[in-house]
Structure formats: structure tokens, C-alpha cells
Design an enzyme around this catalytic site. Structure first.
Site, PDB file in Angstrom:
ATOM      1  N   TRP A  11      -8.713   6.426  -7.817  1.00  0.00           N
ATOM      2  CA  TRP A  11      -9.524   6.808  -6.998  1.00  0.00           C
ATOM      3  C   TRP A  11      -9.103   7.197  -5.471  1.00  0.00           C
ATOM      4  O   TRP A  11     -10.057   8.186  -5.506  1.00  0.00           O
ATOM      5  CB  TRP A  11     -10.496   6.755  -7.891  1.00  0.00           C
ATOM      6  N   HIS A  95      -1.953  -0.727   0.945  1.00  0.00           N
ATOM      7  CA  HIS A  95      -2.254   1.055   0.706  1.00  0.00           C
ATOM      8  C   HIS A  95      -1.672   1.253   1.551  1.00  0.00           C
ATOM      9  O   HIS A  95      -2.782   0.771   3.161  1.00  0.00           O
ATOM     10  CB  HIS A  95      -3.003   1.842   0.162  1.00  0.00           C
ATOM     11  N   GLY A 173      -0.815  12.872  -0.422  1.00  0.00           N
ATOM     12  CA  GLY A 173      -1.694  13.554  -0.174  1.00  0.00           C
ATOM     13  C   GLY A 173      -1.144  14.536   0.623  1.00  0.00           C
ATOM     14  O   GLY A 173      -2.417  15.103   0.760  1.00  0.00           O
TER      15      GLY A 173
HETATM   16  P1  PGA Z   1      -1.439  11.124  -3.904  1.00  0.00           P
HETATM   17  O1  PGA Z   1      -1.774   9.807  -2.924  1.00  0.00           O
HETATM   18  O2  PGA Z   1      -0.772  11.189  -5.066  1.00  0.00           O
HETATM   19  O3  PGA Z   1      -2.955  11.919  -3.551  1.00  0.00           O
HETATM   20  O4  PGA Z   1      -0.544  11.611  -2.843  1.00  0.00           O
HETATM   21  C1  PGA Z   1      -1.428   8.590  -3.665  1.00  0.00           C
HETATM   22  C2  PGA Z   1      -1.508   7.135  -3.220  1.00  0.00           C
HETATM   23  O5  PGA Z   1      -2.497   7.010  -2.218  1.00  0.00           O
HETATM   24  O6  PGA Z   1      -1.302   6.179  -4.360  1.00  0.00           O
END
Ligand code: PGA
Length: 249
Positions: A11, A95, A173
């Protein structure tokens, strides 16, 4: 961790306690019969409420980050034991947003990983190359380095306990999902690396997830690839119906 198909929602900095509860109440019946593991990585402040709402459902709650020390003078940070007591059962580590926006290094991520294992919090190590690195043809070298340093000091048995998420930075993203072939090639390279560094059995045991702009339209094809055991979903995990479609794909 064995290779049970696993779908994780991340999230990021979205949802409050109230909206988290409402989301879980909506999602739970939609995934009640799924054979896949359903994980949600939620903001720290929603951990308790989310864990409570997820009781007696198939949904497992976890966190998006933690500090490597057990406790101490680290203003604004959070420890593994705090996460666990709040209801987290897993934690995302390394991440790409942590690496690139907050300067996290492989050695720091490695220390967090060791701490999570010590405290029995399931770690999910995230790795992935940038667009520039892919264009320079050094994707494999970058992934190997992230694994080399990220897994430093861990035994094959330790590695078999964690999950690894391959998330190309250029796909996160951006709406640009890696093709199933591109993702599979990277996953295969990761498994190959683990087989050489540890042993083939360990490499075959580790659950490898793909992340980066996963959508309901792209999820099924990615999941069909031999070395892709699950998905890490950001944007598309914020809506319960959309996320359920991915889980049930
Ligand atoms: P996204 O993000 O699906 O919005 O590309 C994936 C993530 O950052 O884990």
C-alpha cells in the site's frame, strides 16, 4: 519459504486505519477460496487495525520497512519486535523506493534481513535494476551484487526461509510492466545465482515474486512463467476488487 503462490499488496503511504478495515472487509470474501497466499504490506499506523480485521480471513498482514537494531536511540524508526506486537508477520526490505529515495544500501538492508530472521519476522527482500542499468546491459551484475551483499552471512537454510521480489525500478509505478519473458529471464538468473552460491535445492525452494506495474490484465501471463511464484502489487492493490481480480487470476 516454499513456493506457494503468493500475492502481496504494497500500500505504500496510502490508507488510514478506517480505510484499511473497510478494504479488508471487502477483500476477505473475494479471496476466501483462493489457494494463493494473500499478503498486505500496510503503513505502520494501520498494522494493528489491519491485523485485527484480517483475523479469521486468508489475509496476512505485514510492514513495509523496519530498522536493523532491536531498540535504541533511532528517532522515527521502528523495530522488528514493535512490528510483530502490532500484528505484522512479514516485512518488505530494500524496496526500490527505500533504496533510491531514502539512500538504503545493500549492507544496511542485509543487517535488517538478519534482524528480521533473528526475530522470526518473515523478510521479503526486494531487488531490481534501474532503466540506465538495463540499457547498459548490466542487469545481471546489479542483481547479483544486490544478492551478494543483501544475503551476506546467511546460510542456505536462512535463504530458504525468505521471499525475494524482483522489481525492475523502471517498471514500478510507471505503467510499464516487464514482459513475462523479461521477468522470467531475471527470475531464472536469480535462481541460477542461488544455485551456484548455495545449492540447487535451496534455489528451487525460494519463492520469487515479480513486481512493477502489475495489473489484472498482466497478472495471469506473469504467473504462468516457470520461475515466477507470485506478484508484488503496488497501485493495483489499493482497490479491493482490482486486487482480488489479480489474486484470483
Ligand atoms: P506498482 O508498485 O505496482 O505500483 O508499480 C509495485 C511496488 O512498488 O511494489
Amino acid at each position: 519459504m516454499s513456493r506457494i503462490p503468493t500475492i502481496i499488496g504494497n500500500w505504500k503511504m496510502h490508507k488510514t486505519e478506517r480505510s484499511a478495515r473497510a478494504f479488508i472487509q471487502e477483500l476477505a470474501p473475494l479471496v476466501a477460496t483462493s489457494e494463493r497466499r494473500v499478503f498486505l504490506a500496510v503503513p505502520f499506523t494501520t498494522l494493528s487495525a489491519a491485523a485485527q480485521a484480517a483475523q479469521s480471513t486468508r489475509i496476512t498482514i505485514g510492514a513495509q520497512n523496519m530498522h536493523d537494531h532491536a531498540d535504541g536511540a533511532f528517532t522515527g524508526e521502528i523495530s522488528a519486535s514493535m512490528l510483530k506486537e502490532a500484528g505484522a508477520q512479514f516485512v518488505l526490505l530494500g524496496h526500490s523506493e527505500r533504496r533510491h529515495l531514502f539512500g538504503e544500501t545493500n549492507p544496511f538492508i542485509n543487517r535488517k534481513l538478519q534482524r528480521a530472521l533473528t526475530e522470526n519476522l518473515l523478510p521479503i527482500l526486494c531487488i531490481g535494476e534501474t532503466l540506465q542499468e538495463r540499457e547498459e546491459g548490466i542487469t545481471q551484475r546489479i542483481l547479483s551484487l544486490q544478492l551478494e551483499e543483501g544475503l551476506k552471512g546467511l546460510s542456505g537454510a536462512d535463504v530458504a526461509r525468505l521471499l525475494i521480489a524482483y522489481e525492475p525500478v523502471w517498471a514500478i509505478g510507471t505503467g510499464e510492466t516487464a514482459s513475462p519473458q523479461t521477468a522470467q529471464a531475471a527470475h531464472h538468473a536469480v535462481r541460477d545465482y542461488l544455485a551456484h552460491r548455495y545449492d540447487p535445492k535451496t534455489a528451487q525452494t525460494v519463492c520469487l515474486l515479480y513486481g512493477g506495474s502489475v495489473r489484472p490484465e498482466t497478472a495471469a501471463l506473469l504467473m504462468q512463467e516457470r520461475d515466477i511464484d507470485g506478484l508484488l502489487v503496488g497501485g493495483a492493490s489499493l482497490d479491493a476488487q482490482t486486487f482480488a481480480t489479480i489474486i484470483n487470476c
